[in-house]
Motif scaffolding. Sequence first.
Motif, PDB file in Angstrom:
ATOM      1  N   ASP A  56      30.263   0.563  27.530  1.00  0.00           N
ATOM      2  CA  ASP A  56      30.617   0.722  26.119  1.00  0.00           C
ATOM      3  C   ASP A  56      31.632   1.833  25.901  1.00  0.00           C
ATOM      4  O   ASP A  56      32.278   1.903  24.870  1.00  0.00           O
ATOM      5  N   SER A  57      31.759   2.726  26.857  1.00  0.00           N
ATOM      6  CA  SER A  57      32.642   3.870  26.659  1.00  0.00           C
ATOM      7  C   SER A  57      34.068   3.535  27.086  1.00  0.00           C
ATOM      8  O   SER A  57      34.306   2.624  27.878  1.00  0.00           O
ATOM      9  N   ALA A  58      35.011   4.312  26.578  1.00  0.00           N
ATOM     10  CA  ALA A  58      36.415   4.101  26.911  1.00  0.00           C
ATOM     11  C   ALA A  58      36.809   4.853  28.170  1.00  0.00           C
ATOM     12  O   ALA A  58      37.919   4.692  28.667  1.00  0.00           O
ATOM     13  N   THR A  59      35.924   5.704  28.707  1.00  0.00           N
ATOM     14  CA  THR A  59      36.253   6.466  29.903  1.00  0.00           C
ATOM     15  C   THR A  59      36.159   5.574  31.133  1.00  0.00           C
ATOM     16  O   THR A  59      35.280   4.723  31.223  1.00  0.00           O
ATOM     17  N   PRO A  60      37.057   5.749  32.094  1.00  0.00           N
ATOM     18  CA  PRO A  60      37.012   4.911  33.296  1.00  0.00           C
ATOM     19  C   PRO A  60      35.812   5.252  34.169  1.00  0.00           C
ATOM     20  O   PRO A  60      35.327   6.382  34.165  1.00  0.00           O
ATOM     21  N   ARG A  61      35.346   4.279  34.911  1.00  0.00           N
ATOM     22  CA  ARG A  61      34.223   4.505  35.806  1.00  0.00           C
ATOM     23  C   ARG A  61      34.695   5.244  37.039  1.00  0.00           C
ATOM     24  O   ARG A  61      35.785   5.013  37.549  1.00  0.00           O
ATOM     25  N   ALA A  62      33.845   6.148  37.543  1.00  0.00           N
ATOM     26  CA  ALA A  62      34.230   6.961  38.694  1.00  0.00           C
ATOM     27  C   ALA A  62      34.222   6.137  39.982  1.00  0.00           C
ATOM     28  O   ALA A  62      34.953   6.452  40.921  1.00  0.00           O
ATOM     29  N   ASP A  63      33.421   5.088  40.065  1.00  0.00           N
ATOM     30  CA  ASP A  63      33.323   4.323  41.297  1.00  0.00           C
ATOM     31  C   ASP A  63      34.388   3.228  41.419  1.00  0.00           C
ATOM     32  O   ASP A  63      34.437   2.531  42.412  1.00  0.00           O
ATOM     33  N   VAL A  64      35.246   3.079  40.414  1.00  0.00           N
ATOM     34  CA  VAL A  64      36.314   2.077  40.449  1.00  0.00           C
ATOM     35  C   VAL A  64      37.644   2.798  40.549  1.00  0.00           C
ATOM     36  O   VAL A  64      38.028   3.529  39.652  1.00  0.00           O
ATOM     37  N   PRO A  65      38.351   2.600  41.680  1.00  0.00           N
ATOM     38  CA  PRO A  65      39.638   3.286  41.816  1.00  0.00           C
ATOM     39  C   PRO A  65      40.667   2.763  40.825  1.00  0.00           C
ATOM     40  O   PRO A  65      40.659   1.584  40.464  1.00  0.00           O
ATOM     41  N   SER A  66      41.517   3.631  40.378  1.00  0.00           N
ATOM     42  CA  SER A  66      42.587   3.233  39.491  1.00  0.00           C
ATOM     43  C   SER A  66      43.847   4.009  39.857  1.00  0.00           C
ATOM     44  O   SER A  66      43.785   5.010  40.547  1.00  0.00           O
ATOM     45  N   GLY A  67      44.949   3.534  39.363  1.00  0.00           N
ATOM     46  CA  GLY A  67      46.205   4.223  39.632  1.00  0.00           C
ATOM     47  C   GLY A  67      46.910   3.652  40.847  1.00  0.00           C
ATOM     48  O   GLY A  67      46.447   2.706  41.483  1.00  0.00           O
ATOM     49  N   PRO A  68      48.037   4.245  41.238  1.00  0.00           N
ATOM     50  CA  PRO A  68      48.850   3.704  42.323  1.00  0.00           C
ATOM     51  C   PRO A  68      48.226   3.872  43.705  1.00  0.00           C
ATOM     52  O   PRO A  68      48.604   3.199  44.641  1.00  0.00           O
ATOM     53  N   ASP A  69      47.274   4.784  43.884  1.00  0.00           N
ATOM     54  CA  ASP A  69      46.696   5.048  45.199  1.00  0.00           C
ATOM     55  C   ASP A  69      45.373   4.332  45.430  1.00  0.00           C
ATOM     56  O   ASP A  69      44.537   4.791  46.180  1.00  0.00           O
ATOM     57  N   ARG A  70      45.183   3.191  44.835  1.00  0.00           N
ATOM     58  CA  ARG A  70      43.932   2.437  44.987  1.00  0.00           C
ATOM     59  C   ARG A  70      43.672   2.222  46.398  1.00  0.00           C
ATOM     60  O   ARG A  70      43.283   1.689  47.146  1.00  0.00           O
TER      61      ARG A  70
END
Length: 70
Positions: A56-70
């Motif tokens: 429900d929150s807009a903050t990204p999950r810590a266990d899912v990588p994001s960004g160019p260095d996935r």
Amino acid sequence: MSPSTLVAIEFALVIGVVLGLGIWQLVSVRREIARDRERASRSPPAGGAPPHGGTDSATPRADVPSGPDR
């Protein structure tokens, strides 16, 4: 066959393909909208979890990588 007859046949085939694809897309989209409405009308799962395992929150999950260095 005369060239004008061949042009007419080709034109009819192209129009037939275009209309066929258009009607198929229309039916496909209507079915998907009906499925989405049915899913939305169902009661939420037990425990109040959001659908599709999201949060429900807009903050990204810590266990899912994001960004160019996935």
